[in-house]
Design an enzyme around this catalytic site. Structure first.
Site, PDB file in Angstrom:
ATOM      1  N   TYR A 127      -7.204   7.164  -6.004  1.00 23.02           N
ATOM      2  CA  TYR A 127      -6.561   6.052  -6.714  1.00 23.02           C
ATOM      3  C   TYR A 127      -7.457   5.573  -7.857  1.00 23.02           C
ATOM      4  O   TYR A 127      -6.973   5.286  -8.950  1.00 23.02           O
ATOM      5  CB  TYR A 127      -6.293   4.932  -5.707  1.00 23.02           C
ATOM      6  CG  TYR A 127      -5.531   3.744  -6.246  1.00 23.02           C
ATOM      7  CD1 TYR A 127      -4.262   3.882  -6.802  1.00 23.02           C
ATOM      8  CD2 TYR A 127      -6.079   2.459  -6.170  1.00 23.02           C
ATOM      9  CE1 TYR A 127      -3.558   2.773  -7.268  1.00 23.02           C
ATOM     10  CE2 TYR A 127      -5.382   1.344  -6.627  1.00 23.02           C
ATOM     11  CZ  TYR A 127      -4.128   1.509  -7.180  1.00 23.02           C
ATOM     12  OH  TYR A 127      -3.431   0.400  -7.646  1.00 23.02           O
ATOM     13  N   SER A 142      -5.442  -1.386 -12.623  1.00 20.75           N
ATOM     14  CA  SER A 142      -5.931  -2.019 -11.393  1.00 20.75           C
ATOM     15  C   SER A 142      -7.427  -2.244 -11.559  1.00 20.75           C
ATOM     16  O   SER A 142      -8.072  -1.570 -12.394  1.00 20.75           O
ATOM     17  CB  SER A 142      -5.705  -1.050 -10.220  1.00 20.75           C
ATOM     18  OG  SER A 142      -6.465  -1.421  -9.092  1.00 20.75           O
TER      19      SER A 142
END
Ligand code: 8X3
Length: 261
Positions: free
Chosen positions: A158, A145
């Site tokens: 995250y 990501s």
């Protein structure tokens, strides 16, 4: 009439896709199948996999990447289905749980993010490396990501998990240098899927707000197209790291809203 000298049809390429029950995993499994790959689509939710199999003809298996016994069964199925020769593993299982500052970190959620994104990628890679080697043409594709590249407020759990996956990709590429296995990292920014923000935030209204005023966030299909390009490219072409963002997004914090983009 077939010439007696006609070359035998090439064997279809084989792939395992984790996280295939929805979003980018599902779209990638369907796209590879449409491109002629033999796909073993895996996820925890077997009812969702059954729908995918009915729609696309992929093979499926219920797998939890956080469970060693489950991943051992995956490796046995690859042996049985593909004669132990695997051309690609797509690590799509993972995701974000929660959005809070470090000072209020939900450590259970952090653990789950680590277990699925980081340890899950390592566990499945370790189990399938012999089959990737045996194929003579392997690819390990890790879906990280843009959160792996730049931190943002409330994103640290995250950020840390995705940065962990990025480091796995980089270390693996070094370790496998000299072998016919490439390591590809795909790092999407804002992608609107049915579940990513919903799972992260736990409520549909908050999830919809993430995309407020952005007409065209990336879709799972956009990501699957890039993934398929990377995997279908000749084996000597290694897309080490591909960052994909929608036109409206210049950085995690810089999103043009209400501009028709
Ligand atoms: C998704 C991108 O910006 O929500 O992986 O971290 S972001």
């Amino acid at each position: 009439m077939t010439s007696p000298h006609a070359a035998p049809a090439p064997k279809p390429l084989t792939a395992v896709v984790t996280g295939a029950s929805s979003g980018i995993g599902r779209a990638s499994a369907a796209r590879l199948a449409a491109d002629g790959w033999r796909v073993l689509a895996v996820a925890r939710r077997e009812d969702r996999l059954a729908e995918l199999a009915a729609d696309t003809g992929v093979e499926t298996l219920g797998v939890d990447v956080t469970d060693q016994g489950s991943v051992d069964a995956l490796s046995a199925r690859v042996q049985e289905l593909f004669d132990g020769e695997l051309n690609a593993v797509l690590h799509i299982a993972g995701g974000a749980f929660g959005l809070e500052p470090v000072g209020a970190a939900d450590l259970d959620a952090w653990q789950r993010m680590y277990d699925t994104n980081v340890a899950g990628t390592a566990r499945v890679t370790k189990a399938l490396l012999p089959a990737l080697r045996a194929s003579g043409r392997g690819s390990i594709l890790i879906l990280s990501s843009t959160a792996a590249q730049v931190a943002y407020e409330n994103g640290s759990g995250y950020n840390a998990a995705k940065a962990g996956q990025h480091m796995i990709a980089d270390a693996l590429r070094l370790e496998l240098n000299g072998e016919p296995i490439r390591v590809i990292e795909i790092a999407p920014g804002m992608v609107r899927t049915e579940e990513f923000s919903l799972v992260r935030l736990g409520d549909a209204e908050a999830a919809a707000k993430v995309y407020d005023g952005v007409e065209h966030p990336l879709t799972a299909q956009d990501c699957a197209d890039v993934i398929a390009y990377a995997l279908n490219a000749p084996q000597h072409v290694n897309l080490d790291l591909v960052t994909i963002r929608p036109l409206a997004q210049a950085a995690a914090h810089k999103v043009a809203r209400n501009r028709g983009l």
